[in-house]
Design a protein around this motif. Structure first.
Motif, PDB file in Angstrom:
ATOM      1  N   ALA A   1       0.836  -1.203   0.000  1.00 54.47           N
ATOM      2  CA  ALA A   1       0.000   0.000   0.000  1.00 54.47           C
ATOM      3  C   ALA A   1       0.874   1.258   0.000  1.00 54.47           C
ATOM      4  N   GLY A   2       2.068   1.107  -0.662  1.00 56.39           N
ATOM      5  CA  GLY A   2       2.980   2.251  -0.768  1.00 56.39           C
ATOM      6  C   GLY A   2       4.191   2.146   0.132  1.00 56.39           C
ATOM      7  N   ASP A   3       4.235   1.134   0.981  1.00 52.83           N
ATOM      8  CA  ASP A   3       5.373   0.972   1.899  1.00 52.83           C
ATOM      9  C   ASP A   3       6.426   0.004   1.363  1.00 52.83           C
ATOM     10  N   GLY A   4       6.232  -0.539   0.177  1.00 54.57           N
ATOM     11  CA  GLY A   4       7.225  -1.423  -0.419  1.00 54.57           C
ATOM     12  C   GLY A   4       6.712  -2.825  -0.637  1.00 54.57           C
ATOM     13  N   PRO A   5       7.306  -3.529  -1.620  1.00 51.80           N
ATOM     14  CA  PRO A   5       6.845  -4.860  -2.005  1.00 51.80           C
ATOM     15  C   PRO A   5       7.010  -5.920  -0.927  1.00 51.80           C
ATOM     16  N   ALA A   6       7.877  -5.682   0.052  1.00 51.30           N
ATOM     17  CA  ALA A   6       8.097  -6.684   1.103  1.00 51.30           C
ATOM     18  C   ALA A   6       6.819  -6.960   1.901  1.00 51.30           C
ATOM     19  N   TYR A   7       5.943  -5.984   1.972  1.00 51.82           N
ATOM     20  CA  TYR A   7       4.702  -6.149   2.734  1.00 51.82           C
ATOM     21  C   TYR A   7       3.594  -6.838   1.938  1.00 51.82           C
ATOM     22  N   GLY A   8       3.778  -6.980   0.612  1.00 51.01           N
ATOM     23  CA  GLY A   8       2.714  -7.564  -0.202  1.00 51.01           C
ATOM     24  C   GLY A   8       1.478  -6.672  -0.162  1.00 51.01           C
ATOM     25  N   ASN A   9       0.294  -7.264  -0.189  1.00 48.69           N
ATOM     26  CA  ASN A   9      -0.952  -6.487  -0.085  1.00 48.69           C
ATOM     27  C   ASN A   9      -1.108  -6.009   1.371  1.00 48.69           C
ATOM     28  N   ALA A  10      -1.443  -4.719   1.526  1.00 52.03           N
ATOM     29  CA  ALA A  10      -1.497  -4.173   2.887  1.00 52.03           C
ATOM     30  C   ALA A  10      -2.593  -3.121   3.036  1.00 52.03           C
ATOM     31  N   VAL A  11      -2.926  -2.854   4.281  1.00 51.49           N
ATOM     32  CA  VAL A  11      -3.918  -1.831   4.642  1.00 51.49           C
ATOM     33  C   VAL A  11      -3.369  -1.042   5.826  1.00 51.49           C
ATOM     34  N   VAL A  12      -3.560   0.285   5.802  1.00 53.04           N
ATOM     35  CA  VAL A  12      -3.200   1.133   6.940  1.00 53.04           C
ATOM     36  C   VAL A  12      -4.439   1.940   7.331  1.00 53.04           C
ATOM     37  N   ILE A  13      -4.763   1.927   8.641  1.00 51.77           N
ATOM     38  CA  ILE A  13      -5.925   2.643   9.159  1.00 51.77           C
ATOM     39  C   ILE A  13      -5.480   3.728  10.132  1.00 51.77           C
ATOM     40  N   LYS A  14      -6.041   4.912   9.967  1.00 54.43           N
ATOM     41  CA  LYS A  14      -5.771   6.020  10.890  1.00 54.43           C
ATOM     42  C   LYS A  14      -6.817   6.013  12.003  1.00 54.43           C
ATOM     43  N   HIS A  15      -6.324   6.052  13.252  1.00 55.36           N
ATOM     44  CA  HIS A  15      -7.229   6.009  14.411  1.00 55.36           C
ATOM     45  C   HIS A  15      -7.300   7.330  15.165  1.00 55.36           C
ATOM     46  N   GLY A  16      -6.535   8.292  14.781  1.00 53.59           N
ATOM     47  CA  GLY A  16      -6.508   9.569  15.496  1.00 53.59           C
ATOM     48  C   GLY A  16      -5.435   9.569  16.561  1.00 53.59           C
ATOM     49  N   ASN A  17      -5.133  10.761  17.080  1.00 53.62           N
ATOM     50  CA  ASN A  17      -4.136  10.921  18.140  1.00 53.62           C
ATOM     51  C   ASN A  17      -2.793  10.291  17.755  1.00 53.62           C
ATOM     52  N   LYS A  18      -2.421  10.481  16.482  1.00 55.39           N
ATOM     53  CA  LYS A  18      -1.144   9.978  15.949  1.00 55.39           C
ATOM     54  C   LYS A  18      -0.999   8.469  16.129  1.00 55.39           C
TER      55      LYS A  18
END
Length: 232
Positions: free
Chosen positions: A149-166
């Protein structure tokens, strides 16, 4: 001559006797009437007392019923408040959850190994391919797709979720992604299926907690989840 005188002399006595009898009879009648009146008065008094006692008993019964109703209402309110508090506590307790169920923890945070360029940046959950992966906490999807998801091929398919408060969570090596960027998800909502994509030695989920959406900002996810009440 003497007999007539005697007869006349008895008349006043007879009259006085009759008068006395009449007076006595009248007195008896008056006394009887007074007795009847007294009895009637006593009956009236008794009836009044009985009525007062009944009224008092009815008032006490009504007061007792009202008290019982008030206590029942108070108990119901207390039960409702306790139930609400329990629900709130439960909701707070499950505000964060494990990203998968029925897993075995494998590679840990900051561990050394040949599968990554530097120390391990997350926690691996050993699970079969196709296992449902859920959002560890509610938030907004900020990354989703192949190439990590933009972090590089080593991660394969990925998802990042924002939860707030950094705070961000990342899910990698997925076989299928079920969400898209900008989508709002709830705690425990299915977001993907686990897999073996990218730099992976076998089916598992790579899970990270980050302070930014990007690689390099990870913190210990196990320590983080335990602080949120999740037992791994």
């Amino acid at each position: 001559m003497s007999q007539r005188v005697t007869s006349r002399s008895f008349r006043p006595a007879r009259i006085r006797t009759r008068a006395a009898v009449l007076v006595a009879g009248f007195g008896a009648s008056v006394a009887l009437g007074a007795g009847v009146a007294t009895a009637a008065a006593a009956d009236t008094t008794t009836s009044g007392v009985a009525h007062a006692v009944q009224a008092q008993a009815a008032a006490q019964a009504k007061a007792a019923q009202a008290k019982k109703a008030a206590e029942a209402k108070k108990a119901a309110q207390a039960a409702k408040a306790a139930k609400a508090a329990k629900a709130a506590a439960k909701k707070k307790a499950v505000s964060w959850v494990d990203p998968v169920k029925k897993y075995k923890l494998s590679a840990s945070f900051a561990a050394n190994g040949g599968m990554w360029a530097s120390k391990h940046s997350g926690q691996d959950y050993a699970i079969p391919t196709g296992t449902p992966v859920v959002a560890a906490h509610g938030g907004t999807v900020v990354k989703a797709g192949p190439n990590g998801a933009g972090d590089g091929p080593a991660y394969g398919n990925a998802v990042v979720i924002k939860h707030g408060n950094k705070t961000y969570s990342q899910y990698a090596h997925l076989s299928k992604v079920n969400v898209k960027i900008g989508q709002v998800v709830k705690t425990g909502q299915k977001i993907a299926l686990s897999g073996n994509t990218g730099n992976s030695s076998g089916p598992h989920l790579h899970f990270e907690i980050r302070t930014t959406p990007n690689y390099g900002s990870a913190v210990d996810p196990v320590k983080f989840l335990r602080a949120k009440g999740v037992n791994l």
